[in-house]
Enzyme design. Structure first.
Site, PDB file in Angstrom:
ATOM      1  CB  ALA C  44     -44.726 -24.692   2.412  1.00 18.36           C
ATOM      2  NE  ARG C 330     -34.113 -40.661  -3.136  1.00 13.50           N
ATOM      3  CZ  ARG C 330     -34.957 -39.644  -3.240  1.00 13.50           C
ATOM      4  NH1 ARG C 330     -34.862 -38.622  -2.415  1.00 13.50           N
ATOM      5  NH2 ARG C 330     -35.886 -39.626  -4.151  1.00 13.50           N
ATOM      6  CG  HIS C 401     -32.446 -34.181  -3.933  1.00 12.75           C
ATOM      7  ND1 HIS C 401     -32.789 -33.445  -5.033  1.00 12.75           N
ATOM      8  CD2 HIS C 401     -33.535 -34.933  -3.629  1.00 12.75           C
ATOM      9  CE1 HIS C 401     -34.031 -33.743  -5.381  1.00 12.75           C
ATOM     10  NE2 HIS C 401     -34.504 -34.620  -4.541  1.00 12.75           N
ATOM     11  CD  GLU C 425     -35.696 -28.339   1.116  1.00 13.97           C
ATOM     12  OE1 GLU C 425     -36.294 -27.980   0.090  1.00 13.97           O
ATOM     13  OE2 GLU C 425     -34.508 -28.698   1.116  1.00 13.97           O
ATOM     14  NE  ARG C 435     -37.444 -34.854   0.587  1.00 14.89           N
ATOM     15  CZ  ARG C 435     -37.629 -35.316  -0.643  1.00 14.89           C
ATOM     16  NH1 ARG C 435     -38.663 -36.078  -0.922  1.00 14.89           N
ATOM     17  NH2 ARG C 435     -36.771 -35.026  -1.603  1.00 14.89           N
TER      18      ARG C 435
END
Lengths: 252, 215, 641
Positions: C44, C330, C401, C425, C435
């Site tokens: 970013a 996940r 994570h 983020e 996500r």
């Protein structure tokens, strides 16, 4: 299985750029063989801190072998004795109890030492700044599939692009040359149609910048390739030589 | 000027070394071919030498050019040696070469300088030898001296080392490095120097051991 | 605190176009008069800095490492999503939008997510033009794979190093602007504070890590691209320098912090094996395609895996979720692994691991096939653990994570502080409560390449900013505040280390507290206990932490101490946020909010909102809510049974 070993460490200590440095000896007991090399240094630093001594400064970040931040010369070899790993991926099980390890910073005329094992590698950034990119602005680019690229060509470009810019090649080159680093970026872009447009200017500019930073001359000693944690081949240097020669003959 | 920029750049210097090295290598080929006539007979060798010297202009142009190439090779080589020493001297308390068989590449300047010393002695001994003595006799007389011949053989060993890295390195510098030809080039840069060693060293050996006493 | 998301009106597909047209512009000739600060050089930050500089702004860029190329985006492995539909398998912008918002368990803003899907295609084109060596088919077209359970192949990749290659592309673009003189690059700087003048962000205070000097930098806009805060848990897959400091400093200056408790926990990481451990390593999720997850049926079974007969193994995922089995999402996989270990059935020396077994796959497909598929992952695993998954089962455990929470931003990615933007983020915007795989890279680059420039132009075009310099009072005050804080950190360090504790010891203690009480499964009792425990750790830190060295040199202990101090404060709003969100959603199970079968139960009636925390000075942080309304999609409950 994990076990523990005792080590003697001789580490280069240098308070700042202008100070004289020397090797200091430390002993470290009960090092788990499951530790990474950097975790071993963490343990040493905790110990030094608790003894009221100055911990060893060293660069590190991702600790998974991709950021290129860590690196030191361990017993004369960049990133230590294991092939194709960075220092953070080197595990202590590759050493024996009773070993003495000499740990020195990556050295080159172009890499001033800032403190202990922590060095300034901004010369590598300046090489990239001199032309290690495709000069496109954001937006207005053609569709990604508009130019087909042979899969093999893309793979070769990826081989070169895997460079993490750690500087091990420079540190272990007998002449302190940055040819492998520079050639990796030039190769990546020379292999792709997008990069070929300004390939000649790029080769000339990047080599000129590399030379002005105080890196040594390549004498094809191949040490760079042997220590590169990403296994980057000196075939890239051959490609750079070709690129440079054609650029000089037609553009220089 | 672009040419000055080129030859002063790191890759430029390397390319100069490679180009002059290639020319010297080609010279060695012709020299080896000529010298190989020694093994045929003294007459053939003498004929070859006489034929060569019957074209003084060619010899003059050829040897001046060769000298120039040699001087450039030595000059740039020494300059690189000096520059690289400045960078590399005493960098690490412990330093280790990881590449196997790195002896040849690590000793390039030294083997080169030894070959240079040999060249000086060789040229004084043969090129400037008395014109009235047949060259074949000069060769026999000089190389019959055990230590003189031994020096020659030592120099050829140095040359073999120099070439074994030099040939590969020259190709690499010219950008010739491809997985398909890698093995071929590796073998070539071992076989060719050995070939030279066999011819040149063989001559010295031939006379040194007395095999060529009746030459 | 006013939370106006400023979502443009109109049909979903036209919002972004409408917005770009409505936004004010800055005349190209005038752009050089404006200064932008970008903190962070990940995907970013680097892409934003390059894009703004290309457009003519003067940009100052800051990064913590020795080079902008080392930001942690570099470690992303899997790939980047885009709605190109090159594979002709039914993908579209709307489908990518829908998958993302559904994946986020309907806790993200529709308009933002739709825009993300819209610009995703341009990202791929941009990166290809930069010379990113994406994988190709033999015909020369871009290759795609299906990733993270997606039903279409929309993920572009460059081996297992997609993040690295995309970042190096952005780094190249940034380098080009440095060369052109439009970007001033400041490496080895840590951002210490945002400086506000008349309520607007007008610069930052940074610390030079080499010299220890506090520096003021003045600008017209400040853009934070400082990544996530996963390291609050001490152990995570994040890089060692990843921290919350920049975002936390912004929060303390008045920026709202959204959904801080939304943290993604990845199920397949290499387990912790000792208390010296500094970092967790992620193993690709693809391993679950062929590996079978199991634990011994009996607690405390210490036999070697090979000695445990089939009848005494519990393939708990297959038993519990017959239709999805080992391929549950996940969060479900992570939660169940923790549950088994909490029951005392964990394996390995710490008891904090479960087996991922390839024996069946090997006997079904042959050694060669399995090795071809996963060989490089197996080697990576063996390098770290010294155990070969072809011979004995792998051990895995979940690890922190990615953090979906972050600074609250409006549609223009501006925080509640005018002139302060947050991208990548470090903002909260697009991923809701979870996500999707291969979406982080997409979001970072979307924000940086294609969204932030128009937002900055609009801000500069609509606001008149006064000329100031670094001698202005707010800058002086900020510098002084930062110096004072460092002095406070060092106050215990006279008189040696005896009876004191190190920075890492405190950080580990904080990490354990957060992992145990504010991890995958949460309940009010534990959260409440953690909230009471937290100030004790904070007090211990400030009273007893020993930091060697001084401030005018390279002092890595001091750097870490500053970050841990912020994590300690930040943990409070994380716990509070988890406490007030009395529903299970996305990554998290709230134990009080479960279905009868023990599955996560979302509560749309009460929690369909973004929780935004405002700094309360010395008092408790204040909670604000941005309601989420779904005009274009209908929230549905997930089921994996």
């Amino acid at each position: 299985m994990s076990s523990s070993i005792n080590l003697t460490l001789k580490i280069w200590r240098q308070p700042h750029s202008d100070a004289l440095g020397s090797l200091e000896t430390y002993t470290l007991d009960h090092i788990s063989t499951d530790m990474s090399f950097l975790e071993m240094l963490d343990v040493l630093n905790e110990k030094l801190t608790k003894e009221g001594k100055d911990p060893v400064a060293f660069d590190h970040d991702c600790r998974e072998g991709i950021c290129g931040m860590c690196g030191a010369i361990v017993d004369g070899v960049a990133h230590g004795p294991e092939k194709e790993v960075t220092l953070c991926q080197l595990h202590m099980r590759h050493f024996k109890s009773g070993d003495t390890l000499v740990i020195e910073p990556f050295r080159s005329r172009a890499f001033p030492i800032k403190k202990d094992l922590l060095i300034d590698r901004s010369a590598l950034d300046r090489i990239i700044q001199s032309g290690g990119y495709v000069s496109v602005n954001t937006g207005g680019t053609p569709d990604g599939n508009s130019i087909p690229i042979p899969a093999k060509q893309a793979e070769l470009a990826m081989d070169a692009a895997a460079c993490i810019g750690c500087g091990a090649c420079v540190a272990s080159c007998p002449n302190g040359a940055a040819m492998l680093f520079t050639s990796a970026k030039i190769s990546q872009l020379a292999l792709l149609p997008q990069g070929q447009v300004e390939g000649k200017e790029r080769a000339l500019a990047m080599v000129a910048q590399m030379d002005s930073e105080g890196f040594g001359n390549c004498t094809n000693a191949r040490e760079c390739e042997a220590v590169c944690p990403k296994g980057i081949s000196i075939r890239n240097i051959a490609r750079l030589n070709r690129e440079y020669l054609t650029a000089v003959l037609s553009e220089g | 000027m672009w040419f000055v920029r080129f030859v002063t750049s790191s890759i430029g210097k390397k390319l100069v070394m490679a180009a002059t090295g290639l020319l010297l290598f080609l010279f060695l080929l012709t020299h080896a071919a000529g010298n190989a006539t020694i093994f045929m007979s003294s007459a053939v060798f003498q004929d070859y030498a006489d034929e060569l010297h019957s074209h003084p202009l060619i010899v003059l142009v050829f040897s001046s050019a060769l000298l120039a190439v040699l001087l450039v090779h030595i000059g740039v080589g020494l300059y690189l040696f000096y520059e690289n020493r400045a960078v590399s001297n005493n960098r690490y308390v412990v330093s280790k070469r990881v590449v196997k068989n790195s002896l040849a590449s690590a000793t390039m300047p030294y083997t080169g300088l030894f070959v240079l010393l040999f060249l000086v002695i060789h040229i004084f001994g043969f090129t400037f030898s008395p014109k009235d003595v047949p060259i074949s006799s000069t060769v026999r007389d000089m190389l019959s001296n055990f230590f003189y011949a031994l020096f020659y053989i030592t120099a050829f060993i140095a040359l073999t080392f120099h070439l074994s890295h030099g040939l590969w390195s020259m190709l690499q510098t010219f950008g010739v490095n491809h997985p398909r030809y890698e093995l071929f080039i590796a073998r070539l840069s071992l076989v060719l120097p050995l070939f030279f060693f066999l011819i040149f060293g063989g001559i010295a050996f031939y006379f040194m051991t007395g095999l060529g006493a009746n030459y | 605190m006013e939370l106006n998301a400023r979502v443009p009106a109109g049909p979903l597909a036209e919002k972004w176009d409408n917005h770009r047209f409505a936004n004010k512009l800055v005349n190209p000739a005038n752009r050089r008069k404006y200064r932008a600060i970008v903190v962070g050089t990940g995907l970013a930050g680097a892409s934003a800095a390059a894009t703004l500089a290309e457009q003519g702004y003067q940009v100052q860029v800051f990064c913590i490492q020795d080079s902008p190329r080392r930001a942690h985006s570099i470690a992303a492995q899997g790939g980047i999503n885009a709605a190109k539909s090159y594979q002709n398998d039914g993908d579209s912008v709307f489908r990518l939008f829908y998958d993302t918002i559904k994946g986020g368990d309907f806790r993200a803003r529709e308009a933002n997510v739709y825009r993300l899907a819209q610009v995703s295609n341009e990202i791929i084109d941009q990166c290809v033009a930069q010379g990113v060596p994406f994988a190709r088919e033999y015909g020369g077209t871009l290759a795609n794979r299906s990733f993270g359970g997606a039903q279409v192949s929309r993920t572009f990749y460059a081996r297992g190093q997609t993040g690295q290659q995309l970042l190096l592309g952005a780094y190249g673009a940034l380098s080009r602007q440095i060369k052109a003189g439009r970007v001033a690059m400041f490496t080895r700087r840590e951002m210490m504070d945002v400086v506000l003048v008349d309520g607007r962000a007008r610069g930052i205070t940074s610390r030079n890590i080499i010299t220890g000097e506090m520096e003021s930098h003045v600008a017209d806009v400040v853009i934070l691209a400082t990544g996530g805060y996963g390291n609050v848990y001490f152990l995570s897959t994040n890089a060692m320098a990843s921290n919350v400091t920049a975002a936390w400093r912004a929060y303390r200056c008045g920026a709202g912090f959204a959904n801080p408790s939304f943290v993604q926990i990845h199920p397949t990481c290499i387990p912790v094996h000792g208390d010296y451990q500094s970092k967790l390593t992620l193993m690709s999720e693809s391993l679950r395609n062929d590996g079978r997850v199991w634990v011994p049926k009996n607690q405390g079974d210490l036999r070697k895996p090979a000695d445990i007969p089939e009848a005494e193994r519990d393939y708990y995922l297959e038993n519990k979720y017959p239709s999805f089995g080992n391929l549950v999402p996940r969060d479900v996989a992570s939660r169940n692994a923790k549950e088994q270990c909490d029951l005392g059935k964990g394996v390995g020396s710490t008891g904090l691991a479960v087996y991922l077994d390839f024996a069946d796959a090997i006997s079904r497909d042959g050694r060669e096939t399995i090795f071809k598929k996963y060989g490089n992952l197996f080697q990576m695993y063996e390098k770290i653990t010294d155990s070969n998954p072809m011979v004995e089962p792998m051990m895995i455990y979940p690890a922190v994570h990615y953090t979906m929470g972050g600074l609250w931003v409006d549609y223009d990615l501006m925080t509640t502080i005018p002139g302060l933007f947050a991208i990548g983020e470090c903002n909260f915007s697009d991923h809701g409560a979870n996500r999707l795989g291969a979406s982080a890279l997409m979001q970072g680059l979307a924000d940086g390449y294609f969204i932030i420039a128009t937002a900055v132009a609009n801000y500069l075009g609509t606001n008149k900013l006064e000329q100031i310099n670094e001698h202005a009072a707010p800058f002086l005050d900020s510098r002084r505040g930062c110096e004072d804080r460092i002095a406070r950190l060092l106050k215990n360090s006279g008189g040696g280390p005896a009876g004191k504790c190190t920075v890492d010891e405190i950080h580990k203690e904080l990490g354990r507290l957060m992992w145990d009480n504010c991890g995958m499964a949460r309940n009010a009792t534990d959260l409440q206990a953690a909230l009471e425990e937290l100030p004790k750790i904070g007090k211990k830190f400030w009273d007893h932490v020993y930091i060697p060295g001084n401030t005018r040199e390279i002092n890595q202990s001091l750097e870490r101490a500053g970050r841990v101090a912020d994590f300690l404060e930040f943990a409070e709003i994380m716990i509070r946020d988890a406490l007030t969100r009395e529903e299970s959603c996305g990554c998290h199970l709230r134990e009080e909010s479960q279905t009868e079968e023990g599955e996560a139960k979302r509560d749309d009636a009460n929690y369909s909102h973004v929780s935004v925390w405002e700094h309360g000075g010395d008092g408790a942080p204040k909670l604000h809510k941005e309601p989420l309304s779904f005009e274009f999609v209908t929230p549905s409950q997930r089921s994996y049974k």
